[in-house]
Design a protein around this motif. Sequence first.
Motif, PDB file in Angstrom:
ATOM      1  N   LEU A 139       0.861  -1.181   0.000  1.00  0.00           N
ATOM      2  CA  LEU A 139       0.000   0.000   0.000  1.00  0.00           C
ATOM      3  C   LEU A 139       0.896   1.229   0.000  1.00  0.00           C
ATOM      4  CD1 LEU A 139      -2.825  -0.815   2.593  1.00  0.00           C
ATOM      5  CD2 LEU A 139      -3.008  -0.760   0.096  1.00  0.00           C
ATOM      6  N   ARG A 184      -6.474  -1.177   4.000  1.00  0.00           N
ATOM      7  CA  ARG A 184      -7.043  -0.564   2.784  1.00  0.00           C
ATOM      8  C   ARG A 184      -8.525  -0.247   2.976  1.00  0.00           C
ATOM      9  NH1 ARG A 184      -9.806  -1.790  -1.746  1.00  0.00           N
ATOM     10  NH2 ARG A 184     -10.060  -3.958  -1.153  1.00  0.00           N
ATOM     11  N   TYR A 188      -3.947  10.155   1.910  1.00  0.00           N
ATOM     12  CA  TYR A 188      -4.548   9.149   1.028  1.00  0.00           C
ATOM     13  C   TYR A 188      -3.766   7.855   1.138  1.00  0.00           C
ATOM     14  CZ  TYR A 188      -0.706  10.220  -2.197  1.00  0.00           C
ATOM     15  OH  TYR A 188       0.534  10.396  -2.767  1.00  0.00           O
ATOM     16  N   HIS A 247      -3.463   4.022  -1.315  1.00  0.00           N
ATOM     17  CA  HIS A 247      -3.911   3.240  -2.455  1.00  0.00           C
ATOM     18  C   HIS A 247      -2.996   2.045  -2.661  1.00  0.00           C
ATOM     19  CE1 HIS A 247      -0.701   4.784  -5.074  1.00  0.00           C
ATOM     20  NE2 HIS A 247      -0.970   5.985  -4.590  1.00  0.00           N
ATOM     21  N   GLU A 248      -3.480   1.110  -3.456  1.00  0.00           N
ATOM     22  CA  GLU A 248      -2.678  -0.060  -3.798  1.00  0.00           C
ATOM     23  C   GLU A 248      -1.524   0.369  -4.696  1.00  0.00           C
ATOM     24  OE1 GLU A 248      -5.587  -3.663  -4.510  1.00  0.00           O
ATOM     25  OE2 GLU A 248      -6.452  -1.809  -5.297  1.00  0.00           O
ATOM     26  N   SER A 254      -0.842   1.522 -13.390  1.00  0.00           N
ATOM     27  CA  SER A 254      -1.293   2.774 -12.767  1.00  0.00           C
ATOM     28  C   SER A 254      -1.779   3.766 -13.820  1.00  0.00           C
ATOM     29  CB  SER A 254      -0.166   3.407 -11.946  1.00  0.00           C
ATOM     30  OG  SER A 254       0.129   2.611 -10.838  1.00  0.00           O
TER      31      SER A 254
END
Length: 195
Positions: free
Chosen positions: A48, A119, A131, A133-134, A141
């Motif tokens: 993450l 997550r 924030y 995100h993965e 991406s």
Amino acid sequence: MTFIEEKVEGADFNLGIVTSKVQELEIKNKQMNDELLYIQAQSMRNNLVFGNIEEARAGVDENAEYVLREFLVSKLKMANSLVTEMKFERVHRMGQKNSDKVRPIVAKFNLFKERELVRRSASALKDTPYYLHEQFPKEISDKRRKLVPEMKKARKSGSKAWISYDTLFIDGVPYTKAVDFLTCSWRTITGDARA
């Protein structure tokens, strides 16, 4: 048939063989690149990325794992005992230190279920500068980034939409750019009765 005609015909034949081999190699190259990309994505599966977490000023050593654990407790509102028990393979800042912006932290969790627990807690970051995100390879991406506007349009129109890996799903149906879901009915796109 003259000697020159035979040579031209032979050259044409050889050119056809070479062209065929080049096409075959291009297909194999694409397959290998796709496999490499998949392997890269799998190696990042437990990762993450956390953004906008304050960074120690220049010249001060920072323990990124400690900073992340504090963040999980204070900002994601996770239980301290749970966070203490979490195991990480590695936690570090991404990229070169730059005084202009804060580098994100990438964490590789030992257990996928712990990564998912964190997550799924991301909603606690809504309306904050933070924030998470993965992590995916750049190519994935980039594909995901291009799908976000379409996902937002779908959600705005009342559909359930999400991105999985590099595919946008709208009401459970993979979205393709060839079909504009806002101008076509679901019956037209998928053949089902969701008009």
